[in-house]
Design an enzyme around this catalytic site. Structure first.
Site, short mmCIF file in Angstrom:
data_model
loop_
_atom_site.label_atom_id
_atom_site.label_comp_id
_atom_site.label_asym_id
_atom_site.label_seq_id
_atom_site.Cartn_x
_atom_site.Cartn_y
_atom_site.Cartn_z
N LYS A 60 0.84 -1.20 0.00
CA LYS A 60 0.00 0.00 0.00
C LYS A 60 0.88 1.26 0.00
O LYS A 60 2.10 1.17 0.21
CB LYS A 60 -0.92 -0.04 1.22
CG LYS A 60 -1.92 -1.22 1.18
CD LYS A 60 -2.78 -1.22 2.43
CE LYS A 60 -3.85 -2.30 2.38
NZ LYS A 60 -4.74 -2.26 3.57
N TYR A 100 -12.50 -2.70 -3.10
CA TYR A 100 -13.08 -2.73 -1.76
C TYR A 100 -14.60 -2.61 -1.81
O TYR A 100 -15.21 -1.95 -0.96
CB TYR A 100 -12.48 -1.59 -0.91
CG TYR A 100 -11.08 -1.86 -0.39
CD1 TYR A 100 -10.75 -3.09 0.21
CD2 TYR A 100 -10.09 -0.89 -0.44
CE1 TYR A 100 -9.46 -3.33 0.69
CE2 TYR A 100 -8.80 -1.13 0.05
CZ TYR A 100 -8.50 -2.35 0.62
OH TYR A 100 -7.24 -2.59 1.13
N ASN A 163 -1.76 -0.04 7.31
CA ASN A 163 -1.26 -1.39 7.62
C ASN A 163 -0.42 -2.02 6.50
O ASN A 163 -0.30 -3.23 6.39
CB ASN A 163 -2.39 -2.30 8.08
CG ASN A 163 -3.48 -2.45 7.04
OD1 ASN A 163 -3.34 -1.96 5.92
ND2 ASN A 163 -4.55 -3.13 7.39
N HIS A 166 -1.65 -5.53 1.47
CA HIS A 166 -2.93 -6.21 1.24
C HIS A 166 -2.66 -7.64 0.80
O HIS A 166 -1.70 -7.90 0.06
CB HIS A 166 -3.73 -5.49 0.14
CG HIS A 166 -4.88 -6.31 -0.37
ND1 HIS A 166 -6.09 -6.36 0.28
CD2 HIS A 166 -4.99 -7.16 -1.44
CE1 HIS A 166 -6.90 -7.18 -0.37
NE2 HIS A 166 -6.26 -7.68 -1.42
N GLU A 177 -9.82 -10.26 -7.57
CA GLU A 177 -8.85 -9.16 -7.46
C GLU A 177 -7.76 -9.24 -8.54
O GLU A 177 -7.36 -8.22 -9.09
CB GLU A 177 -8.22 -9.17 -6.06
CG GLU A 177 -9.21 -8.77 -4.98
CD GLU A 177 -8.68 -8.96 -3.55
OE1 GLU A 177 -7.49 -9.30 -3.40
OE2 GLU A 177 -9.46 -8.78 -2.61
#
Ligand code: UDP
Ligand code: MG
Length: 201
Positions: A60, A100, A163, A166, A177
């Protein structure tokens, strides 16, 4: 040159006593190596159930900014998974909302979009036995405060809003995805020369 030096190191006496036989051995050496490699390559992993499972992993924007791309890739490489797709991009809101789609109604969704579009991400497709389950374990709990040490999130992050990485959470999720982020031609089917070491064929 390399073969000549290997032979002269391991068989110096043999080389001087039988120069003709040594010469003949030398000429066959690379061919034998090549045949060995081809034999290994022919034992394709595609016949083993689950070995060609694929998952989507992304570093990310906070992970890219903090120069963690290399360390995250290294963890998957050293585990033995095979990289079959990799690219860096600035995510559009449209792509992110599809990625998402199950989170659109969550209160944190607007800040998630802001975070995920704040800079480039590095997306990858990794292949291997149970790679979806293993990579979820390797990436760790969604909330870094609960992530185990030794996981990506447990080692590199402190808060759920940042975080670092992914990982797809299921077979269906991974397939969806991967199709969303990659075109078919961007994924490479290549035969790893270490497959017979990693798996029992
Ligand atoms: N997220 C957040 N706040 C939360 C829960 C999730 O900002 O309270 C973000 C976080 O970046 C997380 C992402 O939304 O990684 C997707 O959430 P999900 O529940 O799918 O967790 P993941 O699959 O990433 O572990
Ligand atoms: Mg998720």
């Amino acid at each position: 040159m390399l073969q000549r030096s290997i032979f002269s190191r391991i068989l110096p006496q043999f080389h001087s006593a039988n120069p003709e036989t040594a010469k003949s051995l030398l000429s066959r050496f690379p061919t034998a190596l090549l045949h060995g490699h081809r034999a290994a390559a022919h034992r394709s992993t595609s016949s083993l159930p689950g070995v060609t499972e694929r998952t989507l992993i992304a570093v990310k924007p906070d992970g890219v900014q903090r120069r963690l791309v290399g360390q995250i890739i290294q963890r998957f490489e050293q585990r033995g998974f095979k990289l079959v797709g990799l690219k860096m991009l600035q995510v559009s809101e449209d792509l992110l909302s599809q990625h998402y789609c199950q989170l659109r109604t969550k209160p944190f969704y607007p800040s998630l979009v802001h975070y995920m579009t704040s800079g480039p991400v590095v997306v990858m497709v990794w292949e291997g036995h149970k790679v979806i389950q293993s990579s979820r374990t390797m990436v760790g709990h969604t909330n870094p405060a609960e992530a185990q040490a030794g996981t990506v999130r447990g080692d590199f992050s402190v808060h759920v809003s940042r975080n670092v990485a992914h990982a797809s959470d299921s077979l269906e999720g991974a397939q969806r995805e991967i199709q969303l982020w990659f075109q078919g031609k961007e994924l490479l089917n290549w035969e790893g020369c270490d497959q017979t070491i990693l798996y029992e064929m």
